[in-house]
Design a protein around this motif. Structure first.
Motif, mmCIF file in Angstrom:
data_model
loop_
_atom_site.group_PDB
_atom_site.id
_atom_site.type_symbol
_atom_site.label_atom_id
_atom_site.label_comp_id
_atom_site.label_asym_id
_atom_site.label_seq_id
_atom_site.Cartn_x
_atom_site.Cartn_y
_atom_site.Cartn_z
ATOM 1 N N ALA A 64 3.539 24.190 11.535
ATOM 2 C CA ALA A 64 4.428 23.041 11.711
ATOM 3 C C ALA A 64 4.606 22.297 10.395
ATOM 4 C CB ALA A 64 3.880 22.107 12.790
ATOM 5 N N ALA A 65 3.536 22.156 9.613
ATOM 6 C CA ALA A 65 3.637 21.488 8.307
ATOM 7 C C ALA A 65 4.478 22.328 7.357
ATOM 8 C CB ALA A 65 2.246 21.255 7.721
ATOM 9 N N GLN A 66 4.333 23.642 7.400
ATOM 10 C CA GLN A 66 5.134 24.528 6.553
ATOM 11 C C GLN A 66 6.612 24.397 6.910
ATOM 12 O OE1 GLN A 66 3.028 28.051 7.626
ATOM 13 N NE2 GLN A 66 1.467 27.770 6.056
ATOM 14 N N TRP A 67 6.893 24.303 8.203
ATOM 15 C CA TRP A 67 8.268 24.133 8.673
ATOM 16 C C TRP A 67 8.842 22.813 8.150
ATOM 17 C CZ3 TRP A 67 12.356 26.491 10.447
ATOM 18 C CH2 TRP A 67 13.343 25.776 11.112
ATOM 19 N N VAL A 68 8.058 21.736 8.231
ATOM 20 C CA VAL A 68 8.529 20.432 7.764
ATOM 21 C C VAL A 68 8.839 20.477 6.272
ATOM 22 C CG1 VAL A 68 7.846 18.018 7.388
ATOM 23 C CG2 VAL A 68 7.390 19.111 9.586
ATOM 24 N N LEU A 69 7.984 21.124 5.484
ATOM 25 C CA LEU A 69 8.247 21.225 4.046
ATOM 26 C C LEU A 69 9.519 22.024 3.776
ATOM 27 C CD1 LEU A 69 4.667 21.670 2.582
ATOM 28 C CD2 LEU A 69 6.179 19.705 2.328
ATOM 29 N N TYR A 70 9.752 23.092 4.551
ATOM 30 C CA TYR A 70 11.001 23.843 4.389
ATOM 31 C C TYR A 70 12.196 22.951 4.726
ATOM 32 C CZ TYR A 70 15.037 26.638 5.396
ATOM 33 O OH TYR A 70 16.325 27.100 5.427
ATOM 34 N N LYS A 71 12.124 22.222 5.847
ATOM 35 C CA LYS A 71 13.238 21.370 6.257
ATOM 36 C C LYS A 71 13.502 20.273 5.230
ATOM 37 C CE LYS A 71 15.376 21.753 9.519
ATOM 38 N NZ LYS A 71 16.642 22.501 9.607
ATOM 39 N N ARG A 72 12.434 19.749 4.608
ATOM 40 C CA ARG A 72 12.624 18.750 3.550
ATOM 41 C C ARG A 72 13.353 19.360 2.358
ATOM 42 N NH1 ARG A 72 7.175 15.031 3.019
ATOM 43 N NH2 ARG A 72 7.379 14.026 5.048
#
Length: 191
Positions: free
Chosen positions: A78-86
Motif C-alpha cells: 500500500a505504501a509502494q502504491w501511494v509513492l507511485y500515485k504521488r
C-alpha cells in the motif's frame, strides 16, 4: 459498502484507511466486483495560535515522506502504491514503486500495468500480450478487470498461448525488467 479507520502516524500525521467493496454493472452489461483498501495521509496541523514557517512545513513533509518510503522499502504494498500515485500526480511516473506493489500482489498496481500496456501510455510500449498477462494476474487475485475479454479477442492463437505462458511463469521482478530496462522480447522476460 465500506469502512474508514483513522490513526496517527509516528510523526503526528493523520492516516485514513478506507476499505471499500463494490459490485455492479458497467454500461449495464459488464459485471464487476471490486475490493480496494486505500490510504490517505494528512500532515500534522500546527497550533492555531502559531504560524508554521516554510521550514517547519518542509520538515513535516520530509518526515512524512521518509516514513512512507521506509514502509514501502520494507515491503508494504500500500505504501509502494501511494509513492507511485504521488509520482504520477507530479507527472514523473516512478514505475519502480508500481512494480514493487505489483510484485507484492497489489491488484491495483497489476491492473495499471495491464492498462498501460493495453494503451501504450507514459513511455510504456503497447503490448496486448503483456496487457493480457497482467490482467490475468488481476483475475487470479479474485477481481474482474473490465474489458479483458476484448483484449484477448484481439490476440492471435499464438499470442494467447504466449500470454498464458507468461502468466503461468510470472515471477516477481518481471515488471522491473520490462519497464525499467525496456526489454523488448517476451522470452527474455522469463529468464
Amino acid at each position: 459498502s465500506g469502512t474508514r479507520k483513522y490513526f496517527l502516524s509516528e510523526y503526528g500525521s493523520l492516516v485514513q484507511e478506507q476499505d471499500v467493496t463494490a459490485r455492479g454493472h458497467t454500461e449495464i452489461v459488464f459485471p464487476y466486483s471490486v475490493r480496494a483498501i486505500e490510504y490517505s495521509r494528512w500532515l500534522r496541523a500546527v497550533k492555531p495560535s502559531s504560524i508554521a514557517t516554510d521550514s517547519e512545513v518542509h520538515d513535516l513533509k520530509y518526515a512524512d515522506e521518509k516514513l512512507l518510503s521506509s514502509e514501502a522499502t520494507a515491503g508494504n504494498a500500500a505504501a509502494q502504491w501511494v509513492l507511485y500515485k504521488r509520482s504520477e500526480s507530479r507527472g514523473v511516473y516512478d514505475f519502480r514503486w508500481l512494480c514493487k506493489a505489483a510484485d507484492q500482489g497489489y491488484y491495483r498496481a497489476r491492473w495499471v500495468l495491464g492498462y498501460l500496456h493495453n494503451n501504450g501510455l507514459h513511455g510504456v510500449r503497447k503490448d496486448l500480450v503483456l496487457s493480457s498477462m497482467w490482467y490475468g494476474l488481476v483475475e487470479s487475485d479474485g477481481y474482474d478487470p473490465a474489458g479483458v475479454e476484448n483484449i484477448r479477442k484481439q490476440l492471435t492463437p499464438e499470442q494467447l498461448i504466449e500470454s498464458r505462458h507468461l502468466y503461468e511463469n510470472w515471477k516477481p521482478g518481471q515488471c522491473e525488467r520490462e519497464l525499467l530496462r525496456k526489454e523488448s522480447n517476451h522470452s527474455e522476460i522469463l529468464q
